[in-house]
Enzyme design. Structure first.
Site, PDB file in Angstrom:
ATOM      1  N   ILE A  74       0.978  -1.054  -0.055  1.00 43.76           N
ATOM      2  CA  ILE A  74      -0.202   0.059  -0.117  1.00 43.76           C
ATOM      3  C   ILE A  74       1.170   1.063  -0.325  1.00 43.76           C
ATOM      4  O   ILE A  74       1.764   1.288   0.703  1.00 43.76           O
ATOM      5  CB  ILE A  74      -1.438   0.294   1.211  1.00 43.76           C
ATOM      6  CG1 ILE A  74      -2.001   1.255   1.257  1.00 43.76           C
ATOM      7  CG2 ILE A  74       0.220  -0.803   2.675  1.00 43.76           C
ATOM      8  CD1 ILE A  74      -3.139   1.522   1.912  1.00 43.76           C
ATOM      9  N   ALA A  75       0.555   2.138  -0.767  1.00 41.98           N
ATOM     10  CA  ALA A  75       1.266   3.332  -0.758  1.00 41.98           C
ATOM     11  C   ALA A  75       0.743   4.683  -1.341  1.00 41.98           C
ATOM     12  O   ALA A  75      -0.256   4.241  -2.250  1.00 41.98           O
ATOM     13  CB  ALA A  75       2.567   3.340  -1.745  1.00 41.98           C
ATOM     14  N   ILE A  76       1.262   5.348  -0.814  1.00 40.79           N
ATOM     15  CA  ILE A  76       0.432   6.897  -1.220  1.00 40.79           C
ATOM     16  C   ILE A  76       1.493   7.567  -1.506  1.00 40.79           C
ATOM     17  O   ILE A  76       2.606   7.382  -1.411  1.00 40.79           O
ATOM     18  CB  ILE A  76      -0.794   7.400   0.107  1.00 40.79           C
ATOM     19  CG1 ILE A  76      -1.371   6.444   0.572  1.00 40.79           C
ATOM     20  CG2 ILE A  76      -1.048   9.132  -0.485  1.00 40.79           C
ATOM     21  CD1 ILE A  76      -2.767   6.601  -0.585  1.00 40.79           C
ATOM     22  N   GLU A 108       2.342  -7.100   6.527  1.00 37.38           N
ATOM     23  CA  GLU A 108       3.789  -6.660   7.191  1.00 37.38           C
ATOM     24  C   GLU A 108       4.325  -5.174   7.126  1.00 37.38           C
ATOM     25  O   GLU A 108       3.949  -5.203   6.056  1.00 37.38           O
ATOM     26  CB  GLU A 108       5.300  -7.955   5.746  1.00 37.38           C
ATOM     27  CG  GLU A 108       4.727  -9.266   6.429  1.00 37.38           C
ATOM     28  CD  GLU A 108       4.628  -9.805   5.584  1.00 37.38           C
ATOM     29  OE1 GLU A 108       3.658 -11.057   5.628  1.00 37.38           O
ATOM     30  OE2 GLU A 108       3.813  -9.272   4.510  1.00 37.38           O
ATOM     31  N   ASN A 113       8.432   1.537  11.256  1.00 40.03           N
ATOM     32  CA  ASN A 113       7.088   2.779   9.783  1.00 40.03           C
ATOM     33  C   ASN A 113       5.695   2.832  11.004  1.00 40.03           C
ATOM     34  O   ASN A 113       5.064   2.184  11.178  1.00 40.03           O
ATOM     35  CB  ASN A 113       6.519   1.998   8.564  1.00 40.03           C
ATOM     36  CG  ASN A 113       5.984   2.640   8.094  1.00 40.03           C
ATOM     37  OD1 ASN A 113       5.083   4.137   8.726  1.00 40.03           O
ATOM     38  ND2 ASN A 113       5.665   2.428   7.121  1.00 40.03           N
ATOM     39  N   TYR A 120      -2.773   1.281  11.034  1.00 37.85           N
ATOM     40  CA  TYR A 120      -3.348  -0.243  10.942  1.00 37.85           C
ATOM     41  C   TYR A 120      -4.015  -0.658  12.406  1.00 37.85           C
ATOM     42  O   TYR A 120      -4.875  -1.262  12.192  1.00 37.85           O
ATOM     43  CB  TYR A 120      -2.156  -0.875  10.413  1.00 37.85           C
ATOM     44  CG  TYR A 120      -1.724  -0.762   9.388  1.00 37.85           C
ATOM     45  CD1 TYR A 120      -2.477  -0.745   8.703  1.00 37.85           C
ATOM     46  CD2 TYR A 120      -0.776  -1.090   9.209  1.00 37.85           C
ATOM     47  CE1 TYR A 120      -1.359  -0.118   6.871  1.00 37.85           C
ATOM     48  CE2 TYR A 120       0.196  -1.044   8.215  1.00 37.85           C
ATOM     49  CZ  TYR A 120      -0.345  -0.270   7.511  1.00 37.85           C
ATOM     50  OH  TYR A 120       0.407  -0.378   5.376  1.00 37.85           O
TER      51      TYR A 120
END
Length: 149
Positions: A74-76, A108, A113, A120
């Site tokens: 997942i990335a923005i 993971e 982070n 989460y």
């Protein structure tokens, strides 16, 4: 400021934007071939993009095997972080996992982070273990997090 935010399934036409996000977000980015494989050859995979005012600003990958879901990535885009877009995207994908019958979800995350871990946890994910030396770029450990859906 009113912005139109849409989350939808990723298509081939989204690949250039997703690769840009991938390269801006990760030290060891996935290749075009990896994404092509996920989109066309992996029957367990579903990928989603988040679109802000007609610009793809993030994406998320989900694998569902029988009744277990796993977030692959997942990335923005860095310049769009901090606006809750990651939270919106994650919530959407979590709902999709539930909708298709998943009973638990795992992922993971780098132990460093803390920002992602905090997000989460807002969705009920809890630590489940450590994968030692998981990340190939610097051998950082991964924290495994999961939640019953």
């Amino acid at each position: 400021m009113t912005n139109k935010v849409v989350v939808r399934k990723m298509t081939d036409e989204d690949l250039e934007d997703v690769l840009e996000i991938e390269h801006a977000s990760f030290a060891t980015p996935w290749s075009r071939d990896s994404f092509n494989h996920e989109l066309h050859d992996n029957p367990y995979a579903a990928y989603y993009v988040i679109v802000l005012d007609d610009q793809i600003v993030g994406y998320c990958g989900l694998w569902v095997i029988i009744d277990e879901a796993h977030i692959t990535n997942i990335a923005i885009l860095p310049e769009f972080r901090g606006y809750r877009l990651g939270k919106t995207l994650f919530q959407y994908v979590l709902q999709e996992a539930k909708r298709i019958g998943s009973v638990q979800l795992s992922l993971e995350v780098r132990v460093s982070n803390v920002t992602a871990q905090k997000m989460y946890r807002q969705f009920g994910l809890v630590p489940g273990g450590i994968r030692k030396n998981y990340y190939t770029d610097n051998q950082e450990d991964a924290l495994v997090m999961w939640v019953k859906l």
